[in-house]
Design a protein around this motif. Sequence first.
Motif, PDB file in Angstrom:
ATOM      1  N   SER A  98       0.932  -1.336   0.023  1.00  0.00           N
ATOM      2  CA  SER A  98      -0.022  -0.141  -0.041  1.00  0.00           C
ATOM      3  C   SER A  98       0.807   1.322  -0.017  1.00  0.00           C
ATOM      4  CB  SER A  98      -1.011   0.079   1.372  1.00  0.00           C
ATOM      5  OG  SER A  98      -1.891   1.006   1.234  1.00  0.00           O
ATOM      6  N   ARG A 102       1.389   3.873  -3.279  1.00  0.00           N
ATOM      7  CA  ARG A 102       1.209   5.195  -2.850  1.00  0.00           C
ATOM      8  C   ARG A 102       2.377   6.506  -3.110  1.00  0.00           C
ATOM      9  NH1 ARG A 102      -2.441   3.552   1.779  1.00  0.00           N
ATOM     10  NH2 ARG A 102      -4.480   4.369   1.146  1.00  0.00           N
ATOM     11  N   THR A 105       2.940   6.470  -6.893  1.00  0.00           N
ATOM     12  CA  THR A 105       2.063   7.455  -7.698  1.00  0.00           C
ATOM     13  C   THR A 105       2.331   8.819  -7.402  1.00  0.00           C
ATOM     14  OG1 THR A 105       0.295   5.834  -7.349  1.00  0.00           O
ATOM     15  CG2 THR A 105      -0.372   8.030  -7.927  1.00  0.00           C
ATOM     16  N   THR A 116      -3.045   7.275 -11.250  1.00  0.00           N
ATOM     17  CA  THR A 116      -3.882   7.007 -10.016  1.00  0.00           C
ATOM     18  C   THR A 116      -4.664   5.828 -10.278  1.00  0.00           C
ATOM     19  OG1 THR A 116      -5.568   8.688 -11.269  1.00  0.00           O
ATOM     20  CG2 THR A 116      -4.378   9.480  -9.419  1.00  0.00           C
ATOM     21  N   HIS A 117      -4.704   5.264 -11.464  1.00  0.00           N
ATOM     22  CA  HIS A 117      -5.182   4.133 -12.140  1.00  0.00           C
ATOM     23  C   HIS A 117      -4.925   2.888 -11.277  1.00  0.00           C
ATOM     24  CE1 HIS A 117      -1.871   4.068 -14.728  1.00  0.00           C
ATOM     25  NE2 HIS A 117      -2.041   2.629 -14.751  1.00  0.00           N
ATOM     26  N   LEU A 119      -3.791   2.886  -7.935  1.00  0.00           N
ATOM     27  CA  LEU A 119      -4.170   3.045  -6.675  1.00  0.00           C
ATOM     28  C   LEU A 119      -5.818   2.628  -6.762  1.00  0.00           C
ATOM     29  CD1 LEU A 119      -2.823   6.367  -5.474  1.00  0.00           C
ATOM     30  CD2 LEU A 119      -2.096   4.059  -4.955  1.00  0.00           C
ATOM     31  N   LYS A 120      -6.301   2.993  -7.843  1.00  0.00           N
ATOM     32  CA  LYS A 120      -7.843   2.451  -7.990  1.00  0.00           C
ATOM     33  C   LYS A 120      -7.737   0.922  -7.995  1.00  0.00           C
ATOM     34  CE  LYS A 120      -9.586   6.769  -9.938  1.00  0.00           C
ATOM     35  NZ  LYS A 120      -9.843   7.507 -11.191  1.00  0.00           N
ATOM     36  N   GLN A 121      -7.003   0.471  -9.078  1.00  0.00           N
ATOM     37  CA  GLN A 121      -6.886  -1.113  -9.145  1.00  0.00           C
ATOM     38  C   GLN A 121      -6.658  -1.782  -7.821  1.00  0.00           C
ATOM     39  OE1 GLN A 121      -4.950  -3.182 -12.510  1.00  0.00           O
ATOM     40  NE2 GLN A 121      -3.615  -3.868 -10.697  1.00  0.00           N
ATOM     41  N   ASN A 123      -7.108  -0.644  -4.846  1.00  0.00           N
ATOM     42  CA  ASN A 123      -8.383  -0.397  -3.950  1.00  0.00           C
ATOM     43  C   ASN A 123      -9.171  -1.481  -4.125  1.00  0.00           C
ATOM     44  OD1 ASN A 123      -9.405   0.865  -1.611  1.00  0.00           O
ATOM     45  ND2 ASN A 123     -10.919   1.917  -3.308  1.00  0.00           N
ATOM     46  N   SER A 124      -9.708  -1.590  -5.491  1.00  0.00           N
ATOM     47  CA  SER A 124     -10.574  -2.528  -5.891  1.00  0.00           C
ATOM     48  C   SER A 124     -10.284  -3.994  -5.571  1.00  0.00           C
ATOM     49  CB  SER A 124     -10.926  -2.510  -7.390  1.00  0.00           C
ATOM     50  OG  SER A 124      -9.976  -3.033  -8.126  1.00  0.00           O
TER      51      SER A 124
END
Length: 170
Positions: A98, A102, A105, A116-117, A119-121, A123-124
């Motif tokens: 994590s 971060r 990014t 940022t994609h 981090l989105k992945q 997170n999902s």
Amino acid sequence: MEQKSEKKDSRLIPVLREGVAVIQMIFFKEMKNIISKNQPDLDIVSQTMLTGAITNELFGSNNPEEKFQNFRKQHRGIIEQELLNLPTKLPNLIAPLSDALRVQTLCDNQEGIDSTHILKQANSCNILSAEREIPLPSAFMETVRKLGKEYNLLIPPVEFDHSEEQGLLQ
């Protein structure tokens, strides 16, 4: 004064990227063990390629070479499943992953890259620990050195000017 700040940032970003690379190597090592157990039907080369594909997928650094892209497409389901299973299979690495994602990014952002994609992945896939804030560079590198030592991936200590940390996070 601006020029001096840019010079400091240019020294800090490569150090942080090196830290991200160490976390990436540790993840690769751990993932390789998981893949060899979960995919015994694959030969060693394919297991290594699958581990690399999962690592690249997580860190957003897919190899553009055709053979790797084809391999990635053929094993897309396994890659996605392994990413979804990370919180249960590698719970001890979720916090460092994590932090590394971060920091990566943040470094990308400093260089004008929107990642940022990633981090989105993460997170999902429940890899991005929501309660963790972006770590200060010195804290991140301390974690990297500790894990690097545990995994016999040593990196030399770097002295941080704490004013650099605050400038990077703003």
